[in-house]
Design a protein around this motif. Structure first.
Motif, PDB file in Angstrom:
ATOM      1  N   LEU A   1      -6.896  -0.681   7.789  1.00 52.26           N
ATOM      2  CA  LEU A   1      -8.938  -0.762   7.581  1.00 52.26           C
ATOM      3  C   LEU A   1      -8.915  -0.942   6.923  1.00 52.26           C
ATOM      4  CD1 LEU A   1      -7.663   2.983   7.298  1.00 52.26           C
ATOM      5  CD2 LEU A   1      -8.994   2.013   9.422  1.00 52.26           C
ATOM      6  N   ASN A   2      -8.555  -2.644   6.445  1.00 51.45           N
ATOM      7  CA  ASN A   2      -9.283  -3.712   5.956  1.00 51.45           C
ATOM      8  C   ASN A   2      -9.877  -4.751   6.611  1.00 51.45           C
ATOM      9  OD1 ASN A   2      -8.776  -2.456   3.000  1.00 51.45           O
ATOM     10  ND2 ASN A   2      -7.178  -2.482   3.902  1.00 51.45           N
TER      11      ASN A   2
ATOM     12  N   GLY B   1      -9.769   0.802  -4.291  1.00 53.41           N
ATOM     13  CA  GLY B   1     -10.998   0.940  -3.043  1.00 53.41           C
ATOM     14  C   GLY B   1     -10.637   0.096  -2.195  1.00 53.41           C
TER      15      GLY B   1
ATOM     16  N   SER C   1      -5.126   3.111  -3.226  1.00 53.63           N
ATOM     17  CA  SER C   1      -7.148   3.273  -3.358  1.00 53.63           C
ATOM     18  C   SER C   1      -8.282   3.834  -4.584  1.00 53.63           C
ATOM     19  CB  SER C   1      -6.567   5.025  -3.031  1.00 53.63           C
ATOM     20  OG  SER C   1      -5.791   4.967  -1.573  1.00 53.63           O
TER      21      SER C   1
ATOM     22  N   ASP D   1      -9.589   3.830  12.788  1.00 53.14           N
ATOM     23  CA  ASP D   1      -9.768   5.205  12.140  1.00 53.14           C
ATOM     24  C   ASP D   1     -11.333   5.680  12.681  1.00 53.14           C
ATOM     25  OD1 ASP D   1     -11.347   3.770  11.186  1.00 53.14           O
ATOM     26  OD2 ASP D   1     -11.459   4.828   9.174  1.00 53.14           O
TER      27      ASP D   1
ATOM     28  N   LYS E   1      -8.071   0.414   1.587  1.00 51.36           N
ATOM     29  CA  LYS E   1      -7.501   1.318   2.453  1.00 51.36           C
ATOM     30  C   LYS E   1      -6.529   0.721   2.625  1.00 51.36           C
ATOM     31  CE  LYS E   1     -12.424   1.707   3.721  1.00 51.36           C
ATOM     32  NZ  LYS E   1     -13.776   1.203   4.329  1.00 51.36           N
ATOM     33  N   PRO E   2      -6.395   1.534   3.580  1.00 50.68           N
ATOM     34  CA  PRO E   2      -4.276   2.020   4.201  1.00 50.68           C
ATOM     35  C   PRO E   2      -4.062   0.929   5.029  1.00 50.68           C
ATOM     36  CG  PRO E   2      -4.682   4.007   4.347  1.00 50.68           C
ATOM     37  CD  PRO E   2      -6.186   3.167   4.625  1.00 50.68           C
TER      38      PRO E   2
ATOM     39  N   SER F   1     -14.125   2.721  12.871  1.00 51.36           N
ATOM     40  CA  SER F   1     -14.806   2.319  11.740  1.00 51.36           C
ATOM     41  C   SER F   1     -14.908   1.541  12.191  1.00 51.36           C
ATOM     42  CB  SER F   1     -14.616   2.688  10.282  1.00 51.36           C
ATOM     43  OG  SER F   1     -14.573   3.267   9.655  1.00 51.36           O
TER      44      SER F   1
ATOM     45  N   PHE G   1       0.540  -1.489  -0.175  1.00 48.98           N
ATOM     46  CA  PHE G   1      -0.309  -0.005  -0.107  1.00 48.98           C
ATOM     47  C   PHE G   1       0.487   1.745  -0.354  1.00 48.98           C
ATOM     48  CE2 PHE G   1      -2.940   3.257   1.481  1.00 48.98           C
ATOM     49  CZ  PHE G   1      -3.607   3.339   0.308  1.00 48.98           C
TER      50      PHE G   1
ATOM     51  N   SER H   1       0.270   2.970  -2.883  1.00 46.96           N
ATOM     52  CA  SER H   1      -1.472   3.986  -1.885  1.00 46.96           C
ATOM     53  C   SER H   1      -2.307   4.966  -3.639  1.00 46.96           C
ATOM     54  CB  SER H   1      -0.903   5.066  -1.390  1.00 46.96           C
ATOM     55  OG  SER H   1      -0.010   6.185  -2.037  1.00 46.96           O
TER      56      SER H   1
ATOM     57  N   GLN I   1     -19.246   4.439  12.419  1.00 47.09           N
ATOM     58  CA  GLN I   1     -18.612   5.177  12.347  1.00 47.09           C
ATOM     59  C   GLN I   1     -18.405   6.381  14.164  1.00 47.09           C
ATOM     60  OE1 GLN I   1     -15.460   5.827   9.647  1.00 47.09           O
ATOM     61  NE2 GLN I   1     -14.302   6.771  11.600  1.00 47.09           N
TER      62      GLN I   1
END
Length: 174
Positions: A102-103, A96, A93, A136, A98-99, A138, A85, A89, A155
């Motif tokens: 976040l997956n 779809g 991105s 983040d 993510k960093p 989520s 990533f 990146s 969120q």
């Protein structure tokens, strides 16, 4: 969740925190109790499988809810530099991805399927899902009983009410 969210975003706390959530089903997914498990020693979840099988799956009646909850902490240190990533990146991105952290991982999906198969083997009719608190804020839950289905995406906001994100559910065969 706020305490756990703050903890996984502190420096030097790059560990996954696993929990088992469970409760009776009343027409919707609700959880009344939880069990904290050992914090990862090598940045991975360490579920207590004996506890899950003996105290949760075997002992709960039909129409119970069960979720494996764990965290995806904020990556810490230079070990994440040089990852796929970080090198691509923009390209990733765009499709779809993510960093780091976040997956939903293949391991997350596999663990959910393992618990579903365990419940079937023991003849239990359980509503089983996995829930992940991302660094983040989520909070994502999914199940795999009918393919991979995103159940919720919430969120968390510090010192504010939880914001439900209006996203359509997705379903993909595994």
């Amino acid at each position: 969740m706020d305490i756990l969210f703050n903890k996984i975003n502190q420096p030097q706390t790059n560990r996954e925190y696993p929990y088992a959530l469970f409760g009776a089903s009343a027409g919707e997914t609700t959880y009344q109790d939880y069990h904290a498990m050992k914090v990862g020693e090598k940045k991975v979840c360490q579920y207590d499988w004996n506890y899950i099988e003996e105290k949760i799956v075997s002992s709960h009646g039909e129409k119970s809810n069960f979720s494996l909850l764990h965290t995806h902490p904020k990556p810490d240190g230079d070990e994440f530099e040089g990852t796929l990533f970080s090198k691509y990146s923009n390209e990733l991105s765009e499709i779809g991805i993510k960093p780091q952290g976040l997956n939903i991982s293949i391991a997350d999906v596999y663990v959910n399927q393992y618990v579903e198969n365990l419940a079937k083997k023991l003849g239990k009719d359980l509503n089983i899902e996995s829930t992940i608190l991302m660094h983040d804020g989520s909070l994502i839950s999914f199940s795999t009983s009918n393919g991979l289905v995103l159940n919720n995406h919430i969120q968390l906001q510090r010192n504010k009410n939880i914001q439900h994100i209006k996203e359509p559910s997705f379903q993909r065969g595994i």
